[in-house]
Write a protein that holds these residues in place. Structure first.
Motif, mmCIF file in Angstrom:
data_model
loop_
_atom_site.group_PDB
_atom_site.id
_atom_site.type_symbol
_atom_site.label_atom_id
_atom_site.label_comp_id
_atom_site.label_asym_id
_atom_site.label_seq_id
_atom_site.Cartn_x
_atom_site.Cartn_y
_atom_site.Cartn_z
ATOM 1 N N ALA A 28 34.160 44.948 36.468
ATOM 2 C CA ALA A 28 35.201 44.503 36.459
ATOM 3 C C ALA A 28 34.722 43.381 34.974
ATOM 4 O O ALA A 28 34.720 42.911 34.332
ATOM 5 C CB ALA A 28 36.099 43.443 37.018
ATOM 6 N N PHE A 29 33.490 42.965 35.259
ATOM 7 C CA PHE A 29 32.422 43.262 34.417
ATOM 8 C C PHE A 29 32.215 43.225 33.553
ATOM 9 O O PHE A 29 32.061 42.135 31.649
ATOM 10 C CB PHE A 29 31.478 42.149 35.032
ATOM 11 C CG PHE A 29 30.752 41.208 33.885
ATOM 12 C CD1 PHE A 29 30.261 39.736 34.008
ATOM 13 C CD2 PHE A 29 29.655 41.447 33.487
ATOM 14 C CE1 PHE A 29 29.711 38.577 32.906
ATOM 15 C CE2 PHE A 29 28.354 40.712 32.550
ATOM 16 C CZ PHE A 29 28.772 39.789 32.369
ATOM 17 N N LEU A 30 32.568 45.051 33.543
ATOM 18 C CA LEU A 30 31.379 45.482 32.162
ATOM 19 C C LEU A 30 32.585 46.297 31.326
ATOM 20 O O LEU A 30 31.923 46.394 30.279
ATOM 21 C CB LEU A 30 30.632 46.930 32.813
ATOM 22 C CG LEU A 30 29.347 46.209 33.567
ATOM 23 C CD1 LEU A 30 28.412 47.198 33.939
ATOM 24 C CD2 LEU A 30 28.039 46.102 32.161
ATOM 25 N N PHE A 40 43.709 42.526 36.053
ATOM 26 C CA PHE A 40 43.610 42.529 34.944
ATOM 27 C C PHE A 40 42.148 41.417 34.667
ATOM 28 O O PHE A 40 42.860 39.923 35.544
ATOM 29 C CB PHE A 40 44.053 42.039 33.528
ATOM 30 C CG PHE A 40 45.055 43.060 33.087
ATOM 31 C CD1 PHE A 40 44.425 43.492 31.811
ATOM 32 C CD2 PHE A 40 45.872 43.142 33.067
ATOM 33 C CE1 PHE A 40 45.289 45.048 30.981
ATOM 34 C CE2 PHE A 40 46.889 44.850 32.644
ATOM 35 C CZ PHE A 40 46.404 44.672 31.376
ATOM 36 N N VAL A 41 41.312 41.377 35.031
ATOM 37 C CA VAL A 41 40.398 40.532 35.735
ATOM 38 C C VAL A 41 39.409 39.879 34.319
ATOM 39 O O VAL A 41 38.869 41.262 32.982
ATOM 40 C CB VAL A 41 39.225 41.058 36.461
ATOM 41 C CG1 VAL A 41 38.167 39.841 36.353
ATOM 42 C CG2 VAL A 41 40.489 41.325 37.719
ATOM 43 N N THR A 42 39.147 38.518 33.494
ATOM 44 C CA THR A 42 38.426 38.687 32.644
ATOM 45 C C THR A 42 36.446 38.674 33.381
ATOM 46 O O THR A 42 36.410 38.316 34.269
ATOM 47 C CB THR A 42 38.673 37.534 32.230
ATOM 48 O OG1 THR A 42 38.881 36.038 33.017
ATOM 49 C CG2 THR A 42 39.585 37.548 31.652
ATOM 50 N N ILE A 47 33.363 36.551 37.677
ATOM 51 C CA ILE A 47 32.593 35.756 39.586
ATOM 52 C C ILE A 47 33.115 35.407 40.991
ATOM 53 O O ILE A 47 32.069 35.327 41.858
ATOM 54 C CB ILE A 47 32.037 34.824 38.372
ATOM 55 C CG1 ILE A 47 31.723 34.359 37.205
ATOM 56 C CG2 ILE A 47 31.144 33.327 39.352
ATOM 57 C CD1 ILE A 47 31.210 33.457 36.106
ATOM 58 N N VAL A 48 33.906 35.231 40.284
ATOM 59 C CA VAL A 48 34.714 35.138 42.256
ATOM 60 C C VAL A 48 34.383 36.643 43.279
ATOM 61 O O VAL A 48 34.038 36.056 44.378
ATOM 62 C CB VAL A 48 36.496 34.878 42.123
ATOM 63 C CG1 VAL A 48 37.564 34.524 43.756
ATOM 64 C CG2 VAL A 48 35.968 33.286 41.205
ATOM 65 N N PRO A 49 35.085 37.115 42.584
ATOM 66 C CA PRO A 49 34.624 38.265 43.642
ATOM 67 C C PRO A 49 33.246 38.682 43.923
ATOM 68 O O PRO A 49 32.885 39.051 44.982
ATOM 69 C CB PRO A 49 35.809 39.340 42.696
ATOM 70 C CG PRO A 49 35.465 39.435 41.835
ATOM 71 C CD PRO A 49 35.646 37.967 41.702
ATOM 72 N N PHE A 50 32.699 38.741 42.730
ATOM 73 C CA PHE A 50 31.240 38.433 43.114
ATOM 74 C C PHE A 50 29.874 37.698 44.002
ATOM 75 O O PHE A 50 29.736 37.852 45.328
ATOM 76 C CB PHE A 50 30.527 38.240 41.670
ATOM 77 C CG PHE A 50 28.446 38.130 41.718
ATOM 78 C CD1 PHE A 50 28.136 40.000 41.961
ATOM 79 C CD2 PHE A 50 27.440 37.183 42.310
ATOM 80 C CE1 PHE A 50 27.126 40.319 42.412
ATOM 81 C CE2 PHE A 50 26.934 37.841 42.138
ATOM 82 C CZ PHE A 50 26.147 39.077 42.207
#
Length: 67
Positions: A28-30, A40-42, A47-50
């Motif tokens: 999602a980060f990349l 849709f994850v910005t 950071i939250v799922p990480f």
């Protein structure tokens, strides 16, 4: 089920779940504002799922190593 076997099973389950959530957060980060698995994850929201995956991973490893 024996208490030690339950702790090891639950620790392994938490470890696997933590790895999956951390991998989702990395993907999602990349991604560049494109949906990941339909979500849709910005970059900042990833950071939250990480962090949740890290907590799952560390608690699973702790359960396995202490039992």
């Amino acid at each position: 089920m024996d208490n030690t076997r339950f702790k090891r099973f639950f620790g392994a389950l938490l470890t696997i779940l933590g790895i999956i959530v951390i991998l989702f957060a990395c993907v999602a980060f990349l991604s560049d504002n494109e949906p990941v698995l339909g979500l849709f994850v910005t970059k900042w929201e990833s950071i939250v799922p990480f962090l949740v995956g890290t907590v799952f991973l560390l608690s699973g490893i702790s359960l396995v190593s202490n039992s």
